[in-house]
Design a protein around this motif. Structure first.
Motif, short mmCIF file in Angstrom:
data_model
loop_
_atom_site.label_atom_id
_atom_site.label_comp_id
_atom_site.label_asym_id
_atom_site.label_seq_id
_atom_site.Cartn_x
_atom_site.Cartn_y
_atom_site.Cartn_z
N SER A 1 0.84 -1.19 0.00
CA SER A 1 0.00 0.00 0.00
C SER A 1 0.88 1.24 0.00
O SER A 1 1.97 1.25 0.58
N PRO A 2 0.40 2.34 -0.61
CA PRO A 2 1.18 3.58 -0.60
C PRO A 2 1.15 4.31 0.75
O PRO A 2 1.92 5.24 0.96
N ASP B 1 -1.96 1.15 -5.29
CA ASP B 1 -2.97 2.07 -4.76
C ASP B 1 -4.27 1.37 -4.39
O ASP B 1 -5.05 1.91 -3.61
N THR C 1 -5.24 0.00 -0.22
CA THR C 1 -5.39 0.89 0.93
C THR C 1 -6.55 0.37 1.78
O THR C 1 -7.24 -0.58 1.38
#
Length: 154
Positions: A52-53, A77, A80
């Protein structure tokens, strides 16, 4: 093939945004400890790691990365906390087939990690993951279903 799903380590409660919450010292320690147990269970190499970013997931990966050999790491992305499980499962299945992946790690968040586990392993309720929790799924790409092999909690 093996799919490993890990929830990020314990994070600070407050930050400028949810995406900017940082790992605590306890989160770093428990993530590393869980990763050590994953290696002890025989999984130390990944064809691809999806992270996840969000900062806490990125920091979790950086904390555990020295224990693993990862051929590729991809910031994703879609994983999340608010990601759509069905979309992620389709994406991971496509990547598995296109890239001939045999071992995959996802470093993500609640509630998504529970939904992903339930979607990859048919017939189970989405499990609750503690921070740094990790599951290993033996996944049959032809049948598109898996079996929960083990889980590790801090």
């Amino acid at each position: 093939m093996k799919i490993v799903i890990m929830r990020h380590g314990e994070a600070e409660h407050f930050a400028a945004s949810d995406a900017e919450r940082s790992l605590t010292a306890h989160g770093r320690t428990t993530s590393y400890s869980v990763a050590q147990r994953c290696v002890a269970n025989g999984i130390s190499q990944f064809d691809k790691v999806f992270v996840s970013p969000y900062l806490r997931a990125q920091q979790t990966w950086l904390e555990i990365a020295p224990l693993f050999h990862a051929k590729q790491v991809e910031e994703c992305d879609d994983i999340t906390p608010y990601g759509d499980s069905e979309t992620v499962v389709e994406y991971i299945q496509a990547k598995i087939e296109l890239e001939n992946l045999k071992t995959v790690l996802l470093v993500s968040h609640l509630p998504l990690v529970g939904y992903l586990t339930a979607d990859f392993v048919t017939g189970i309720m989405p499990p609750m993951f503690p921070t740094s929790g990790l599951v290993c799924i033996d996944y049959d790409t032809d049948a598109r279903r898996g079996e929960l092999v083990w889980n590790i909690n801090p």
